[in-house]
Scaffold this motif. Structure first.
Motif, PDB file in Angstrom:
ATOM      1  N   TRP A  25     -17.196  -5.728  -0.770  1.00  0.00           N
ATOM      2  CA  TRP A  25     -15.687  -5.696  -1.239  1.00  0.00           C
ATOM      3  C   TRP A  25     -15.693  -5.718  -2.853  1.00  0.00           C
ATOM      4  CZ3 TRP A  25     -11.501  -4.628   1.418  1.00  0.00           C
ATOM      5  CH2 TRP A  25     -11.506  -4.623   2.669  1.00  0.00           C
TER       6      TRP A  25
ATOM      7  N   PHE B  20     -13.696  -2.812  -4.814  1.00  0.00           N
ATOM      8  CA  PHE B  20     -12.693  -3.059  -5.728  1.00  0.00           C
ATOM      9  C   PHE B  20     -12.873  -2.938  -7.077  1.00  0.00           C
ATOM     10  CE2 PHE B  20     -10.151  -4.425  -2.018  1.00  0.00           C
ATOM     11  CZ  PHE B  20      -8.938  -4.637  -2.518  1.00  0.00           C
TER      12      PHE B  20
ATOM     13  N   VAL C 255     -10.176  -0.458  -8.093  1.00  0.00           N
ATOM     14  CA  VAL C 255      -9.123  -1.209  -8.692  1.00  0.00           C
ATOM     15  C   VAL C 255      -9.523  -1.712  -9.954  1.00  0.00           C
ATOM     16  CG1 VAL C 255      -7.449  -3.340  -8.112  1.00  0.00           C
ATOM     17  CG2 VAL C 255      -8.204  -1.983  -6.505  1.00  0.00           C
TER      18      VAL C 255
ATOM     19  N   THR D 190      -2.329   7.939  -5.411  1.00  0.00           N
ATOM     20  CA  THR D 190      -2.263   6.940  -4.259  1.00  0.00           C
ATOM     21  C   THR D 190      -2.305   7.765  -2.826  1.00  0.00           C
ATOM     22  OG1 THR D 190      -1.180   4.903  -3.441  1.00  0.00           O
ATOM     23  CG2 THR D 190       0.339   6.793  -4.204  1.00  0.00           C
TER      24      THR D 190
ATOM     25  N   SER E 225      -6.510  -1.331   1.640  1.00  0.00           N
ATOM     26  CA  SER E 225      -6.434  -2.434   0.805  1.00  0.00           C
ATOM     27  C   SER E 225      -6.316  -1.911  -0.529  1.00  0.00           C
ATOM     28  CB  SER E 225      -7.678  -3.586   1.244  1.00  0.00           C
ATOM     29  OG  SER E 225      -7.387  -3.670   2.492  1.00  0.00           O
ATOM     30  N   GLY E 226      -7.706  -1.339  -0.961  1.00  0.00           N
ATOM     31  CA  GLY E 226      -7.658  -0.843  -2.271  1.00  0.00           C
ATOM     32  C   GLY E 226      -6.423  -0.155  -2.972  1.00  0.00           C
TER      33      GLY E 226
ATOM     34  N   ALA F   5      -3.388  -2.226  -3.413  1.00  0.00           N
ATOM     35  CA  ALA F   5      -3.208  -3.098  -4.458  1.00  0.00           C
ATOM     36  C   ALA F   5      -3.324  -2.504  -5.947  1.00  0.00           C
ATOM     37  CB  ALA F   5      -4.914  -3.779  -4.477  1.00  0.00           C
ATOM     38  N   ARG F   6      -3.745  -1.282  -5.978  1.00  0.00           N
ATOM     39  CA  ARG F   6      -3.737  -0.204  -6.888  1.00  0.00           C
ATOM     40  C   ARG F   6      -2.197   0.123  -7.186  1.00  0.00           C
ATOM     41  NH1 ARG F   6      -8.074   4.362  -7.762  1.00  0.00           N
ATOM     42  NH2 ARG F   6      -6.835   6.104  -8.671  1.00  0.00           N
TER      43      ARG F   6
ATOM     44  N   MET G 192       0.765  -1.501  -6.294  1.00  0.00           N
ATOM     45  CA  MET G 192       1.372  -2.476  -6.795  1.00  0.00           C
ATOM     46  C   MET G 192       1.176  -3.164  -7.989  1.00  0.00           C
ATOM     47  SD  MET G 192       3.579  -4.479  -6.054  1.00  0.00           S
ATOM     48  CE  MET G 192       3.916  -4.592  -4.342  1.00  0.00           C
ATOM     49  N   TYR G 193      -0.094  -2.815  -8.462  1.00  0.00           N
ATOM     50  CA  TYR G 193      -0.360  -3.112 -10.073  1.00  0.00           C
ATOM     51  C   TYR G 193       0.508  -2.011 -11.001  1.00  0.00           C
ATOM     52  CZ  TYR G 193      -2.342  -2.372 -14.585  1.00  0.00           C
ATOM     53  OH  TYR G 193      -2.581  -2.241 -15.914  1.00  0.00           O
TER      54      TYR G 193
END
Length: 265
Positions: free
Chosen positions: A123, A127, A131, A156, A172-173, A176-177, A179-180
């Protein structure tokens, strides 16, 4: 509002050695005004050289730089060095726009279910690549181009907003990306900054081939196989043309998620 791509631009594209990153880099370069700078990042130097040659074959007055870098271990200092080398002797305020396309990404281990993916080292590597390196590069890009109009695109996926079996790393990646970049858009809403999260659809590339071969989600693997067999899977050319249309028409708000299939179904 129409977004004019024909400006003197500093364009940085990650994952530019193959697939949609390569195609988008060439197509975007073809729109840029003379005197623009194009910076291509990826691990594979041979693929980067091919992309550079394709851009130079356009016959435009562009400076093209290539940098081989492994984003799974990349550090802030490496991003600073790339930016500094590509801007040597150039005043950043001479650019009408600074454009960064965060395309590089990996799918992760699709052979395991979410409860089987327990190794924290795996992980961390995933990430860092997908990310942490993206965030670090983006931060240094913003610092370097203070006071310059900026266009930020994050490649995305629908996987960033919907769950798919066997895709725990990728989903998941991407989530997260994305949302940043949505937070970035909110923070920069009063600045000359435009942020787009573009989902290119399932493309006929090495990544979808890997998922088709290795995914523990038989339904997903069979779906990709069906698309290939029926030649209905999207090409890099198709999604790049839609991407350019989305940019130029600029119907989205900064930070929005725009999918290839929006307005198509």
């Amino acid at each position: 509002m129409v977004l004019d791509l024909e400006k003197r631009t500093y364009l940085l594209v990650t994952g530019a050695s193959r697939g949609i990153g390569q195609r988008m880099a060439v197509e975007l370069a073809d729109h840029l005004k003379a005197g623009s700078v194009v910076v291509l990042l990826a691990r594979t130097e041979q693929g980067l050289a091919q992309t550079k040659s394709s851009i130079e074959a356009l016959g435009k007055d562009l400076k093209v730089y290539i940098f081989s870098i492994d984003l799974s271990t990349a550090k802030k200092s490496q991003f600073l060095e790339i930016l500094d080398k590509s801007l040597q002797g150039v005043n950043v305020r001479s650019f009408e726009r600074a454009f960064i396309l965060h395309n590089a990404g990996t799918v992760g281990d699709v052979s395991k279910s979410a409860v089987e993916s327990s190794d924290t080292d795996d992980w961390q590597v995933y990430f860092h690549m997908n990310v942490f390196s993206v965030i670090s590069l983006n931060c240094e890009f913003f610092r370097k181009f203070t006071g310059v109009s900026k266009l930020v695109v994050n490649i995305t996926s629908k996987c960033g907003i919907e769950p798919y079996g066997s895709m725990s790393f990728y989903c998941s990646g991407k989530a997260a990306r994305e949302m940043y970049f949505r937070v970035l858009a909110v923070e920069q809403e009063n600045e000359d900054v435009l942020v787009l999260n573009y989902a290119p659809g399932a493309i006929d590339t090495e990544m979808t081939e890997l998922v088709q071969r290795q995914s523990s989600n038989k339904e997903l693997a069979d779906f990709f196989k069906m698309q290939r067999d029926t030649k209905t899977m999207l090409t890099t050319g198709q999604t790049t043309q839609k991407f350019l249309k989305v940019l130029q028409e600029q119907k989205f708000k900064s930070g929005d998620h725009v999918d290839y299939w929006d307005d198509e179904e």
